[in-house]
Design an enzyme around this catalytic site. Structure first.
Site, PDB file in Angstrom:
ATOM      1  N   ASN A  14     -11.170  15.159 -28.084  1.00  0.00           N
ATOM      2  CA  ASN A  14     -12.337  15.981 -28.437  1.00  0.00           C
ATOM      3  C   ASN A  14     -12.043  17.409 -27.979  1.00  0.00           C
ATOM      4  O   ASN A  14     -12.077  17.701 -26.789  1.00  0.00           O
ATOM      5  CB  ASN A  14     -13.574  15.413 -27.718  1.00  0.00           C
ATOM      6  CG  ASN A  14     -14.798  16.298 -27.891  1.00  0.00           C
ATOM      7  OD1 ASN A  14     -14.813  17.208 -28.726  1.00  0.00           O
ATOM      8  ND2 ASN A  14     -15.828  16.024 -27.111  1.00  0.00           N
ATOM      9  N   TRP A  15     -11.749  18.267 -28.952  1.00  0.00           N
ATOM     10  CA  TRP A  15     -11.333  19.637 -28.602  1.00  0.00           C
ATOM     11  C   TRP A  15     -12.543  20.531 -28.316  1.00  0.00           C
ATOM     12  O   TRP A  15     -12.373  21.677 -27.929  1.00  0.00           O
ATOM     13  CB  TRP A  15     -10.481  20.230 -29.724  1.00  0.00           C
ATOM     14  CG  TRP A  15      -9.184  19.513 -29.963  1.00  0.00           C
ATOM     15  CD1 TRP A  15      -8.725  18.390 -29.310  1.00  0.00           C
ATOM     16  CD2 TRP A  15      -8.173  19.852 -30.923  1.00  0.00           C
ATOM     17  NE1 TRP A  15      -7.489  18.022 -29.819  1.00  0.00           N
ATOM     18  CE2 TRP A  15      -7.128  18.898 -30.811  1.00  0.00           C
ATOM     19  CE3 TRP A  15      -8.040  20.858 -31.884  1.00  0.00           C
ATOM     20  CZ2 TRP A  15      -5.978  18.936 -31.602  1.00  0.00           C
ATOM     21  CZ3 TRP A  15      -6.892  20.902 -32.680  1.00  0.00           C
ATOM     22  CH2 TRP A  15      -5.880  19.945 -32.541  1.00  0.00           C
ATOM     23  N   GLU A 102     -22.962  16.395 -24.246  1.00  0.00           N
ATOM     24  CA  GLU A 102     -23.245  17.837 -24.371  1.00  0.00           C
ATOM     25  C   GLU A 102     -24.247  18.087 -25.493  1.00  0.00           C
ATOM     26  O   GLU A 102     -25.093  18.975 -25.389  1.00  0.00           O
ATOM     27  CB  GLU A 102     -21.924  18.600 -24.595  1.00  0.00           C
ATOM     28  CG  GLU A 102     -21.099  18.631 -23.310  1.00  0.00           C
ATOM     29  CD  GLU A 102     -19.597  18.711 -23.502  1.00  0.00           C
ATOM     30  OE1 GLU A 102     -19.140  19.035 -24.620  1.00  0.00           O
ATOM     31  OE2 GLU A 102     -18.871  18.424 -22.533  1.00  0.00           O
ATOM     32  N   GLU A 171     -19.215   7.351 -21.508  1.00  0.00           N
ATOM     33  CA  GLU A 171     -18.832   8.586 -20.835  1.00  0.00           C
ATOM     34  C   GLU A 171     -19.861   8.924 -19.754  1.00  0.00           C
ATOM     35  O   GLU A 171     -20.889   9.550 -20.047  1.00  0.00           O
ATOM     36  CB  GLU A 171     -18.768   9.735 -21.834  1.00  0.00           C
ATOM     37  CG  GLU A 171     -17.758   9.531 -22.931  1.00  0.00           C
ATOM     38  CD  GLU A 171     -17.247  10.867 -23.454  1.00  0.00           C
ATOM     39  OE1 GLU A 171     -16.036  11.084 -23.390  1.00  0.00           O
ATOM     40  OE2 GLU A 171     -18.059  11.693 -23.884  1.00  0.00           O
ATOM     41  N   GLY A 238     -11.300  14.854 -23.287  1.00  0.00           N
ATOM     42  CA  GLY A 238     -11.718  16.245 -23.463  1.00  0.00           C
ATOM     43  C   GLY A 238     -10.627  17.195 -23.002  1.00  0.00           C
ATOM     44  O   GLY A 238      -9.675  17.489 -23.729  1.00  0.00           O
ATOM     45  N   GLY A 239     -10.735  17.672 -21.758  1.00  0.00           N
ATOM     46  CA  GLY A 239      -9.817  18.692 -21.240  1.00  0.00           C
ATOM     47  C   GLY A 239      -8.345  18.369 -21.457  1.00  0.00           C
ATOM     48  O   GLY A 239      -7.565  19.236 -21.883  1.00  0.00           O
TER      49      GLY A 239
HETATM   50  C1  PEP Z   1     -15.571  14.520 -23.176  1.00  0.00           C
HETATM   51  O1  PEP Z   1     -16.212  15.541 -23.163  1.00  0.00           O
HETATM   52  O2  PEP Z   1     -15.713  13.704 -24.098  1.00  0.00           O
HETATM   53  C2  PEP Z   1     -14.647  14.281 -22.060  1.00  0.00           C
HETATM   54  C3  PEP Z   1     -14.345  13.059 -21.782  1.00  0.00           C
HETATM   55  O3  PEP Z   1     -14.209  15.382 -21.375  1.00  0.00           O
HETATM   56  P1  PEP Z   1     -13.139  15.399 -20.146  1.00  0.00           P
HETATM   57  O4  PEP Z   1     -12.010  14.505 -20.539  1.00  0.00           O
HETATM   58  O5  PEP Z   1     -12.743  16.838 -20.040  1.00  0.00           O
HETATM   59  O6  PEP Z   1     -13.881  14.897 -18.962  1.00  0.00           O
END
Ligand code: PEP
Length: 255
Positions: A14-15, A102, A171, A238-239
């Protein structure tokens, strides 16, 4: 219901609101170079809307699939700034992330809205990746089970035989972008709960075949332990998806 795992692992990047066109093309090209022959897991790239077409062209007919990060539930009309499921299909999207925390927190998406979007996505032949998860306050208040149960039941209600096509992403909000990861055991407990809720919405066979991803600060160093849990079928990243090396290493941990 933690019998033998026969589900194919699925890793999605997920960019978010990152990567302008040239950066998106460069990242997708690097990932493609490393993963074009990789068949052990399903791999999905979810760039921003503006880069969907370009990333789709980069990945071409490799097994890597394209996903969007959101969509509207209506098929068309006066919804300024919104994108429909059919528009995503036009760009060869296979997946769409729905109900990300989000979106729930900053754009007030409720389970009712997520449910409408899930139905619209399925009707357009997109696979929804439906996100659920508790906040830190909810976890500390011992509400994790009630919150996650409610989100799954309401977001996925009324899907009938289509439920089995959905991917769920657990999540925990306190783990997203914070560097704090749920322990494999904490995550497994909630995944098993989600699978039991899915069984109550459909049946054991359907729930047993559905994929449930974990998301929240997944990194190359913790991916294999998380993905090795009996009810964890991959990750929503994500990151670590913003850099080819870390994303590819996470995908390869899924073998
Ligand atoms: C996300 O936002 O779906 C996520 C899992 O972010 P991160 O990996 O940065 O925690």
């Amino acid at each position: 219901m933690t019998a033998m795992k026969y589900r194919k692992t699925i890793i999605a990047g997920n960019w978010k609101m990152n990567k302008a066109l040239a950066e998106a093309e460069a990242l997708a090209s690097e990932i493609k170079r490393e993963l074009a022959e990789f068949r052990e897991a399903d791999v999905v790239l979810c760039p921003p809307f503006t880069a969907l077409k370009a990333v789709g062209e980069v990945i071409g007919d490799t097994p890597i699939k394209l996903g969007a990060q959101n969509m509207h539930w209506e098929s068309d009309g006066a919804y300024t700034g919104e994108i429909s499921a059919a528009m995503l299909r036009d760009l060869y999207c296979h997946y769409v992330i729905l109900g990300h925390s989000e979106r729930r927190a900053y754009f007030r998406e409720t389970d009712t809205i997520v449910n409408r979007k899930v139905k619209a996505a399925l009707a357009a032949n997109l696979v929804p990746i439906v996100c659920v998860g508790e906040t830190l306050e909810e976890r500390e208040g011992d509400e994790t089970e009630a919150v996650v149960r409610r989100q799954v039941e309401r977001s996925l209600q009324g899907l009938g035989g289509e439920l089995g096509r959905v991917v769920v992403a657990y999540e925990p909000v306190w783990a997203i972008g914070t560097g704090k990861t749920a322990t494999p055991e904490q995550a497994q407990d909630v995944h098993a709960l989600i699978r039991s809720v899915l069984a109550s919405l459909a049946d054991d066979d359907t729930a047993g075949a559905m994929r449930i991803q974990y998301g929240g600060s997944v990194k190359p160093t913790n991916a294999a332990d998380l993905f090795g849990q009996p009810d964890i079928d991959g990750g929503l990243i994500g990151g670590a998806a913003l850099e080819a090396r870390s994303f590819v290493d996470i995908v390869k941990a899924a073998k």
